[in-house]
Design a protein around this motif. Sequence first.
Motif: not given
Length: 386
Positions: A255-275
């Motif tokens: 719930e907390q993460t979704l609430t923060a994401l819902d009010g975000t202006d820009e979202c950085v999505i971090v990923a590594t190179l593994d399947v």
Amino acid sequence: MPVVVDPDQVKVAELLKALPPGSHAMDTFERLETWLDQRDEEYAVVLGPNLSLDAALTLSDQMRTQRPTIGVVLIRQAVDTDVLTRAMHAGVREVVSDGDMAAIGAALDRAHEVWIALRGSAPAPTLGKVLTVFSPKGGVGKTTVSVNLALALAADASRKVCLVDMDLAFGDVAITLQLFPTHSIEHLIGSESTLDFGLVHSMLTPHESGLMVLAAPSLPDARDRVTGALVTRVIKALQEHFDYIVVDSAPTFDEQTLTALDGTDECVIVATLDVPTLKNVRVALDTLDMLSIALDHRHLLLNRADDQVGLGADKVESILGMEVAARMVTSMEIAAATNAGQPIVVSSPDHESSKVIRALATRLTGEVLDHDASSTAGSRRFRIRR
């Protein structure tokens, strides 16, 4: 908000007690000028007793014509006729004896009244930008990116930046910055209906760079007691007083993460190179699409993006359906800098990863970051806060 100027940090800390929450401090006139050039809500400048009288009066005389809405309050250890006469001629609004905190507070109240009268009314606050760093999988370097991004933004003294650790169960922002907070978001639980910036500000922990940090709870059991409503109120309060709020989110859709994401202006999505990570990111992107979160405002950062692993940027873009905004390769220097409590943008501003972080910050904010400011962020305190 008022700004206090004095080279003595002990005196600054004392004076800030008479100023309202959210007030700021500078140790030189040059940094004050930089700050005021970027701000529109400062209504008073408090000139501390350790400044030379001639320099203080010269500044006041300049502000009298260049910034007439800002009241100058001069603090002196001795107030006599000569000081009062010279101060009046230089346009000083009020002269107060050092140590008279009640008089300083009253002078600031009057300065605020004059500021409102001259402007007609207090302008609507410009809300700060929320930059959320997210990954659906732990261990990908999300906190490292969040901390370095926030430090890169805070390196310029004209920006007010707050880093919020929203990984409420296992947040590592404080330890990454080698901070030992006495308060965290946990201490705001139950205050949803009464929360204001003054209360939130009292929970922040300052970093030597000028960055302010709202730490995660010390124990994971507090996570379930932090409501979505509290997250919303905290972020809104911070937006009214900071230029940028960087949110280090949890690797889950709670719930907390979704609430923060819902009010975000820009979202950085971090990923590594593994399947496994890319699979989780693909599912997360579908979830964000379904919830209409950060549409057209997502930025993919590949961490530990080494060619030897067999997955290139082109392949990742085809799997995830979005372009790669930034790439950071594996580097022992990043881990060493983090372990030393001096993240890479501070300890090695010329490092390739530091350049990637600053370029990402420019992409997110539209502001070109000052490399020289970043290179000195670890060696001096840009802003002293209460």
